[in-house]
Design a protein around this motif. Structure first.
Motif, mmCIF file in Angstrom:
data_model
loop_
_atom_site.group_PDB
_atom_site.id
_atom_site.type_symbol
_atom_site.label_atom_id
_atom_site.label_comp_id
_atom_site.label_asym_id
_atom_site.label_seq_id
_atom_site.Cartn_x
_atom_site.Cartn_y
_atom_site.Cartn_z
ATOM 1 N N ASN A 87 0.644 -1.138 -0.128
ATOM 2 C CA ASN A 87 -0.103 -0.018 0.022
ATOM 3 C C ASN A 87 0.697 1.236 0.019
ATOM 4 O O ASN A 87 0.589 2.208 0.765
ATOM 5 N N THR A 88 1.943 1.219 -0.831
ATOM 6 C CA THR A 88 2.763 2.376 -0.811
ATOM 7 C C THR A 88 3.344 2.781 -2.169
ATOM 8 O O THR A 88 3.414 2.196 -3.161
ATOM 9 N N VAL A 89 3.543 4.275 -2.175
ATOM 10 C CA VAL A 89 3.778 4.760 -3.305
ATOM 11 C C VAL A 89 5.231 5.636 -3.157
ATOM 12 O O VAL A 89 5.224 6.142 -1.973
ATOM 13 N N ARG A 90 6.234 5.547 -3.897
ATOM 14 C CA ARG A 90 7.598 6.096 -3.408
ATOM 15 C C ARG A 90 7.848 7.170 -4.522
ATOM 16 O O ARG A 90 7.375 6.975 -5.814
ATOM 17 N N LEU A 91 8.718 8.113 -4.264
ATOM 18 C CA LEU A 91 9.321 9.027 -4.853
ATOM 19 C C LEU A 91 10.662 9.002 -4.884
ATOM 20 O O LEU A 91 10.956 9.653 -3.908
ATOM 21 N N GLN A 92 11.412 8.257 -5.932
ATOM 22 C CA GLN A 92 12.798 8.481 -5.682
ATOM 23 C C GLN A 92 13.361 9.895 -6.387
ATOM 24 O O GLN A 92 13.077 10.104 -7.516
ATOM 25 N N MET A 93 14.099 10.598 -5.749
ATOM 26 C CA MET A 93 14.648 11.821 -6.107
ATOM 27 C C MET A 93 16.063 11.820 -6.372
ATOM 28 O O MET A 93 16.480 11.963 -5.327
ATOM 29 N N ASN A 94 16.534 12.125 -7.508
ATOM 30 C CA ASN A 94 18.124 12.094 -7.540
ATOM 31 C C ASN A 94 18.409 13.559 -7.910
ATOM 32 O O ASN A 94 17.628 14.314 -8.784
ATOM 33 N N SER A 95 19.646 13.827 -7.941
ATOM 34 C CA SER A 95 19.960 14.972 -8.726
ATOM 35 C C SER A 95 19.520 16.231 -8.174
ATOM 36 O O SER A 95 18.982 17.094 -9.050
ATOM 37 N N LEU A 96 19.261 16.214 -6.981
ATOM 38 C CA LEU A 96 18.500 17.230 -6.226
ATOM 39 C C LEU A 96 18.963 18.578 -6.518
ATOM 40 O O LEU A 96 20.185 18.806 -6.425
ATOM 41 N N LYS A 97 18.043 19.544 -6.675
ATOM 42 C CA LYS A 97 18.554 21.032 -6.948
ATOM 43 C C LYS A 97 17.738 22.095 -5.706
ATOM 44 O O LYS A 97 16.936 21.488 -5.194
ATOM 45 N N ALA A 98 18.246 23.159 -5.529
ATOM 46 C CA ALA A 98 17.966 23.758 -4.714
ATOM 47 C C ALA A 98 16.438 24.195 -4.943
ATOM 48 O O ALA A 98 15.671 24.516 -3.798
ATOM 49 N N GLU A 99 15.988 24.391 -6.292
ATOM 50 C CA GLU A 99 14.564 24.678 -6.588
ATOM 51 C C GLU A 99 13.657 23.484 -6.261
ATOM 52 O O GLU A 99 12.311 23.745 -6.359
ATOM 53 N N ASP A 100 14.130 22.239 -5.816
ATOM 54 C CA ASP A 100 13.141 21.185 -5.572
ATOM 55 C C ASP A 100 12.742 21.458 -4.078
ATOM 56 O O ASP A 100 12.173 20.556 -3.715
ATOM 57 N N THR A 101 13.449 22.506 -3.565
ATOM 58 C CA THR A 101 12.989 22.736 -1.786
ATOM 59 C C THR A 101 11.382 23.030 -1.950
ATOM 60 O O THR A 101 10.889 23.813 -2.260
ATOM 61 N N ALA A 102 10.862 22.284 -0.949
ATOM 62 C CA ALA A 102 9.315 22.426 -1.033
ATOM 63 C C ALA A 102 8.911 21.410 0.134
ATOM 64 O O ALA A 102 9.479 20.442 0.521
ATOM 65 N N VAL A 103 7.403 21.724 0.488
ATOM 66 C CA VAL A 103 6.884 20.724 1.191
ATOM 67 C C VAL A 103 6.046 19.684 0.062
ATOM 68 O O VAL A 103 5.558 20.100 -0.710
ATOM 69 N N TYR A 104 6.444 18.397 0.126
ATOM 70 C CA TYR A 104 5.864 17.321 -0.730
ATOM 71 C C TYR A 104 4.449 16.710 -0.145
ATOM 72 O O TYR A 104 4.663 16.151 0.871
ATOM 73 N N TYR A 105 3.535 16.524 -1.065
ATOM 74 C CA TYR A 105 2.418 15.938 -0.627
ATOM 75 C C TYR A 105 2.283 14.617 -1.585
ATOM 76 O O TYR A 105 2.307 14.657 -2.748
ATOM 77 N N CYS A 106 1.724 13.542 -0.913
ATOM 78 C CA CYS A 106 1.169 12.780 -1.733
ATOM 79 C C CYS A 106 -0.448 12.748 -1.941
ATOM 80 O O CYS A 106 -0.940 13.150 -0.815
ATOM 81 N N ALA A 107 -1.101 12.217 -2.822
ATOM 82 C CA ALA A 107 -2.461 12.390 -3.026
ATOM 83 C C ALA A 107 -2.895 10.997 -3.621
ATOM 84 O O ALA A 107 -1.983 10.383 -4.592
ATOM 85 N N GLY A 108 -4.271 10.830 -3.441
ATOM 86 C CA GLY A 108 -4.657 9.669 -4.217
ATOM 87 C C GLY A 108 -6.351 9.847 -4.510
ATOM 88 O O GLY A 108 -6.734 10.853 -3.953
ATOM 89 N N GLU A 109 -6.359 9.096 -5.680
ATOM 90 C CA GLU A 109 -7.954 9.374 -6.170
ATOM 91 C C GLU A 109 -8.411 8.153 -7.100
ATOM 92 O O GLU A 109 -7.394 7.406 -7.646
ATOM 93 N N ILE A 110 -9.511 7.522 -7.200
ATOM 94 C CA ILE A 110 -9.923 6.200 -7.918
ATOM 95 C C ILE A 110 -10.474 7.209 -9.190
ATOM 96 O O ILE A 110 -11.422 7.978 -9.447
ATOM 97 N N PHE A 111 -9.472 6.976 -10.345
ATOM 98 C CA PHE A 111 -9.808 7.452 -11.734
ATOM 99 C C PHE A 111 -10.222 6.023 -12.412
ATOM 100 O O PHE A 111 -9.984 5.217 -12.040
ATOM 101 N N TYR A 112 -10.748 6.702 -13.679
ATOM 102 C CA TYR A 112 -11.216 5.841 -14.542
ATOM 103 C C TYR A 112 -10.100 5.214 -15.300
ATOM 104 O O TYR A 112 -9.103 6.007 -15.833
ATOM 105 N N SER A 113 -9.903 3.838 -15.465
ATOM 106 C CA SER A 113 -9.021 3.043 -16.032
ATOM 107 C C SER A 113 -7.581 3.635 -15.680
ATOM 108 O O SER A 113 -7.331 3.605 -14.622
#
Length: 123
Positions: free
Chosen positions: A74-100
């Motif tokens: 029940n997990t989703v991951r985000l592997q972030m490489n070569s990070l830059k200063a402009e990647d600085t932020a609060v990161y949120y995960c989100a979920g929804e039941i979409f069609y197909s």
């Protein structure tokens, strides 16, 4: 309910892996996304993965970030490489039941959100 983790402080060029674990519902039926919000800016799309593991990335992270899902955990991951200063932020995960295999990239398309995890990249 979504619980995000894995944020932290890293130097530019470094890597972090964010995780988001879901409880309740049938995780495999949900499309999942990662968004981020920097101070004074609107929440923006980062990456998303459909329930059949199709993926979509923002231009700013394509080639550096990889989204994946593990339905058994029940997990989703985000592997972030070569990070830059402009990647600085609060990161949120989100979920929804979409069609197909639809992949949502707008925050308004998602009803379920995690609490956010801070990513700070020092230059």
């Amino acid at each position: 309910q979504l619980q995000a983790s894995g944020g932290g402080l890293v130097q530019a060029g470094g890597s972090l892996r964010l995780s988001c674990t879901a409880s309740g519902g049938t995780f495999s039926t949900y499309g999942m996304g990662w968004f981020r919000q920097a101070p004074g800016k609107e929440r923006e799309f980062v990456a998303a993965i459909s329930r059949i593991s199709g993926t979509l990335y923002a231009d700013s992270v394509r080639g550096r970030f990889t989204i994946s899902r593990d339905n058994a955990k029940n997990t989703v991951r985000l592997q972030m490489n070569s990070l830059k200063a402009e990647d600085t932020a609060v990161y949120y995960c989100a979920g929804e039941i979409f069609y197909s295999d639809y992949i949502g990239r707008r925050p308004g398309e998602y009803d379920y959100w995690g609490q956010g995890t801070q990513v700070t990249v020092s230059s």
